[in-house]
Design an enzyme around this catalytic site. Structure first.
Site, PDB file in Angstrom:
ATOM      1  N   SER A 108     -52.072 -29.888 -47.114  1.00 35.50           N
ATOM      2  CA  SER A 108     -52.216 -29.022 -48.250  1.00 35.50           C
ATOM      3  C   SER A 108     -53.364 -29.089 -49.110  1.00 35.50           C
ATOM      4  O   SER A 108     -54.752 -28.293 -48.565  1.00 35.50           O
ATOM      5  CB  SER A 108     -50.985 -29.020 -49.373  1.00 35.50           C
ATOM      6  OG  SER A 108     -51.085 -30.261 -49.901  1.00 35.50           O
ATOM      7  N   HIS A 111     -55.548 -34.934 -49.775  1.00 38.41           N
ATOM      8  CA  HIS A 111     -55.515 -36.072 -50.691  1.00 38.41           C
ATOM      9  C   HIS A 111     -54.943 -37.303 -50.449  1.00 38.41           C
ATOM     10  O   HIS A 111     -54.743 -38.551 -51.065  1.00 38.41           O
ATOM     11  CB  HIS A 111     -55.329 -35.645 -52.086  1.00 38.41           C
ATOM     12  CG  HIS A 111     -56.242 -35.265 -52.947  1.00 38.41           C
ATOM     13  ND1 HIS A 111     -57.219 -35.933 -53.660  1.00 38.41           N
ATOM     14  CD2 HIS A 111     -56.783 -33.960 -52.932  1.00 38.41           C
ATOM     15  CE1 HIS A 111     -58.057 -35.050 -54.296  1.00 38.41           C
ATOM     16  NE2 HIS A 111     -58.002 -33.933 -53.750  1.00 38.41           N
ATOM     17  N   ASP A 112     -54.159 -37.428 -49.224  1.00 38.55           N
ATOM     18  CA  ASP A 112     -53.366 -38.362 -48.759  1.00 38.55           C
ATOM     19  C   ASP A 112     -54.274 -39.781 -48.668  1.00 38.55           C
ATOM     20  O   ASP A 112     -55.288 -39.512 -47.937  1.00 38.55           O
ATOM     21  CB  ASP A 112     -52.629 -38.247 -47.369  1.00 38.55           C
ATOM     22  CG  ASP A 112     -51.744 -39.277 -46.789  1.00 38.55           C
ATOM     23  OD1 ASP A 112     -52.009 -40.614 -46.724  1.00 38.55           O
ATOM     24  OD2 ASP A 112     -50.466 -38.923 -46.826  1.00 38.55           O
ATOM     25  N   SER A 117     -51.957 -37.026 -43.806  1.00 38.11           N
ATOM     26  CA  SER A 117     -52.083 -35.271 -43.233  1.00 38.11           C
ATOM     27  C   SER A 117     -52.691 -34.916 -42.586  1.00 38.11           C
ATOM     28  O   SER A 117     -52.798 -33.649 -42.075  1.00 38.11           O
ATOM     29  CB  SER A 117     -52.061 -34.879 -44.854  1.00 38.11           C
ATOM     30  OG  SER A 117     -53.363 -34.860 -45.437  1.00 38.11           O
ATOM     31  N   CYS A 173     -56.120 -34.622 -61.242  1.00 36.89           N
ATOM     32  CA  CYS A 173     -57.269 -34.140 -60.238  1.00 36.89           C
ATOM     33  C   CYS A 173     -57.144 -32.822 -59.576  1.00 36.89           C
ATOM     34  O   CYS A 173     -56.135 -32.598 -59.036  1.00 36.89           O
ATOM     35  CB  CYS A 173     -57.500 -35.329 -59.197  1.00 36.89           C
ATOM     36  SG  CYS A 173     -58.590 -35.116 -57.779  1.00 36.89           S
ATOM     37  N   TYR A 471     -46.002 -46.367 -55.574  1.00 34.21           N
ATOM     38  CA  TYR A 471     -45.777 -44.824 -55.609  1.00 34.21           C
ATOM     39  C   TYR A 471     -46.216 -44.215 -54.696  1.00 34.21           C
ATOM     40  O   TYR A 471     -47.346 -44.509 -54.182  1.00 34.21           O
ATOM     41  CB  TYR A 471     -46.912 -44.629 -57.121  1.00 34.21           C
ATOM     42  CG  TYR A 471     -47.046 -43.276 -57.023  1.00 34.21           C
ATOM     43  CD1 TYR A 471     -45.836 -42.184 -57.221  1.00 34.21           C
ATOM     44  CD2 TYR A 471     -48.195 -42.389 -57.573  1.00 34.21           C
ATOM     45  CE1 TYR A 471     -45.773 -40.812 -57.309  1.00 34.21           C
ATOM     46  CE2 TYR A 471     -48.256 -41.304 -57.755  1.00 34.21           C
ATOM     47  CZ  TYR A 471     -47.144 -40.450 -57.924  1.00 34.21           C
ATOM     48  OH  TYR A 471     -47.032 -39.122 -58.112  1.00 34.21           O
ATOM     49  N   ASN A 473     -47.382 -41.431 -53.552  1.00 38.00           N
ATOM     50  CA  ASN A 473     -48.549 -40.555 -53.284  1.00 38.00           C
ATOM     51  C   ASN A 473     -49.897 -41.515 -53.538  1.00 38.00           C
ATOM     52  O   ASN A 473     -50.858 -40.875 -53.175  1.00 38.00           O
ATOM     53  CB  ASN A 473     -48.543 -39.577 -54.676  1.00 38.00           C
ATOM     54  CG  ASN A 473     -47.622 -38.559 -54.274  1.00 38.00           C
ATOM     55  OD1 ASN A 473     -47.241 -38.219 -53.196  1.00 38.00           O
ATOM     56  ND2 ASN A 473     -47.484 -37.394 -55.370  1.00 38.00           N
ATOM     57  N   TYR A 474     -49.453 -42.764 -53.836  1.00 38.92           N
ATOM     58  CA  TYR A 474     -50.661 -43.661 -53.763  1.00 38.92           C
ATOM     59  C   TYR A 474     -50.460 -44.447 -52.181  1.00 38.92           C
ATOM     60  O   TYR A 474     -50.297 -45.681 -52.445  1.00 38.92           O
ATOM     61  CB  TYR A 474     -50.759 -44.561 -54.791  1.00 38.92           C
ATOM     62  CG  TYR A 474     -51.256 -43.948 -56.145  1.00 38.92           C
ATOM     63  CD1 TYR A 474     -51.674 -42.809 -56.271  1.00 38.92           C
ATOM     64  CD2 TYR A 474     -50.930 -44.516 -57.234  1.00 38.92           C
ATOM     65  CE1 TYR A 474     -52.114 -42.250 -57.491  1.00 38.92           C
ATOM     66  CE2 TYR A 474     -50.991 -44.060 -58.576  1.00 38.92           C
ATOM     67  CZ  TYR A 474     -52.002 -42.735 -58.554  1.00 38.92           C
ATOM     68  OH  TYR A 474     -52.225 -42.168 -59.674  1.00 38.92           O
TER      69      TYR A 474
END
Length: 532
Positions: A108, A111-112, A117, A173, A471, A473-474
């Site tokens: 999307s 930012h991975d 991604s 961000c 986390y 997403n990090y």
């Protein structure tokens, strides 16, 4: 505070269902032919398919890459990139990928942190949702539908167009994609007031492994629970989220107070640990730690206390004086603004920047970087902090940093089983460890990554343990590396059941139910037990 890595629970789930993809002998031409033969409008899909033979292939691939580590010639490239305009085109990609043994990577915002991604070690197709980014805001109902390919900045802009007293508790961000950000939890400066982005999702549209389009009712509460923090790409392709907007005051207050080691920064950080999670829920004060030079030109550590307060400065100052007078905040440090202007402030845009910058998907620069995360349950001693500073004086830390984000407030009130995001009451704050560099090549990468691994090792005694939480997403692929190759499913399942029995079992149940063949994968796992 990118939000783009969530919980060890989510990491464990993905480990349990990780199997190696076995690519068939089919070529991308056969995959392309399969797409063309699908019954819905075959001519339209040919316009959104890119292969290496297409002149636009490289620009489409590179456009959403945020970490330059994954731009080298050696980085695995997709056989096909599809930028769908319609839902039926995604259904065709799912069908043909299954038929021809190709893995799907859904992107999307790109930012991975580990490029998952848009990178895979097996034959794969990128499903880039950049064209699916419509946003519909309903001010009367206080809700919005946002497609997964939209960015957080586009979402904020659309909300502000309709109302300056509504917002959404997501990241700071603006170029992050909504799809992945929310599916990993998602947080920002409204965390202590309203919780996670995922806590404020009330419906979703998803395409499952069979190509069916599901909403909350048809997917059922278990799957709806799993995709809000458990990593949506593990269960299907998220099309859109229906979110609950939150009330923000017409005027908020922001400040940034920098303090060097010579200005008692260590003691201030130590004190912050005791009070930040206890502040009024309208007050968020995070810390950005970085290397700077003092007035003599020598390296020192700077701690920038950066805050958003949901109210005016006259109400803020007494709160700080009562709970954190050591900071020395004065009225001149504070700036009153609208909430949408605070988004630009925290994103680092200069004062007076037009809100239109939120619509620029490449507004922020890209660099080489590596990141990790930690959660803290007990105060780190001043001696412990001073050990960190020693590491920051090393050459590789020239552009390194730590971001400390406080918990408490609303996060204490939500059950750890409400979503597959267990970091709630009992956590004082979260740390994001970052190191950036500008030199290309493996030698520079290995040197800087080695440094952040050393920092991460140093932090082990001071952060959560048994398990050491992270986390999602990090994203950090060091978590899951098993050099000896001897960590078994049985060992890992014992670990998971011991520490996350209820959520673990529920995620396993959902994954087995919706994707028994493990078609959707995200290549993230837990470390071997010995790492803990």
């Amino acid at each position: 505070m990118k939000t783009p890595y969530n919980s060890s629970l989510s990491l464990l789930l993905l480990f349990l269902f990780s199997t190696s993809w076995v690519a068939s002998g089919d070529t991308h031409e056969e995959f392309f032919q399969c797409l063309s033969l699908r019954p819905q409008n075959p001519t339209s899909i040919s316009k959104v398919i890119y292969t290496a033979q297409n002149s636009s292939y490289s620009s489409i691939l590179q456009f959403s890459i945020r970490n330059l580590r994954f731009t080298s010639l050696n980085t695995p490239k997709p056989l096909v990139i599809v930028t769908p305009l319609y839902e039926h085109q995604i259904q065709a990609v799912i069908y043909c990928s299954r038929k021809h043994g190709m893995q799907i990577r859904t992107r999307s915002g790109g930012h991975d942190y580990e490029g998952l991604s848009y990178v895979s070690e097996v034959p794969f197709v990128i499903l880039d949702l950049i064209n699916l980014r419509s946003i519909t805001v309903n001010v009367e109902n206080g809700t919005a539908w946002v497609q997964a390919g939209a960015t957080i900045g586009e979402l904020y802009y659309s909300i502000a167009e309709k109302s300056r007293t509504l917002g959404f508790p997501a990241g700071v961000c603006p170029t992050m994609g909504v799809g992945g950000h929310i599916s990993g939890g998602g947080y920002g400066t409204l965390l202590r007031k309203y919780g996670l982005a995922a806590d404020n999702v009330i419906d979703a549209h998803l395409i499952d492994v069979s190509g069916k389009i599901l909403d909350r009712k048809s997917m059922g509460e278990d799957l709806f629970w799993a995709i809000r923090g458990g990593g949506g790409a593990s269960f299907g392709v998220i099309l859109s989220w229906k979110i609950k907007l939150v009330v923000v005051p017409p005027t908020v207050t922001a400040f940034t107070v920098p303090r060097m080691l010579e200005q008692n920064a260590t003691k201030l950080i130590h004190r912050w640990q005791s009070v930040a999670h206890k502040f009024h829920e309208d007050l968020f004060i995070g810390i950005i730690i970085s290397v700077d030079s003092n007035k003599d030109g020598k390296k020192t550590i700077q701690a920038s206390f950066k805050s958003l307060f949901l109210g005016r400065v006259d109400r803020l100052l007494p709160l700080i004086q009562e709970s954190f007078p050591e900071l020395g905040l004065v009225r001149e440090d504070c700036i009153e603004m609208s909430w949408i202007e605070s988004i630009l402030y925290f994103a680092g845009f200069p004062s007076g920047e037009s809100l239109n910058v939120l619509l620029n998907r490449t507004a922020l620069s890209t660099r080489y970087f590596k990141a990790k995360s930690d959660y803290v349950k007990e105060l780190i001693s001043e001696n412990g902090l001073e050990g960190i500073w020693k590491m920051f004086y090393e050459d590789e830390a020239k552009a390194a940093g730590m971001i400390l984000n406080p918990y408490g407030g609303r996060m204490n009130e939500i059950s750890e089983s409400a979503l597959p995001f267990p970091h709630r009451a009992g956590y004082l704050y979260k740390i994001q460890h970052l190191v950036y560099w500008d030199e290309a090549g493996m030698e520079a990468s290995e040197r800087h990554i080695s440094w952040i691994r050393k920092l991460y090792s140093y932090m082990a005694p001071f952060v959560s343990k048994f398990p050491r939480a992270a986390y999602i997403n990090y994203r950090d692929l060091d978590i899951g590396i098993n050099d000896k190759g001897n960590t078994s499913y049985a060992q890992s399942s014992i670990w998971g059941v011991k520490y996350f029995q209820n959520n673990f079992n529920r995620l396993v149940h959902v994954k087995t139910m919706v994707d028994p063949g493990n078609f959707f994968q995200n290549e993230q796992s837990i470390p071997p037990l010995s790492a803990w």
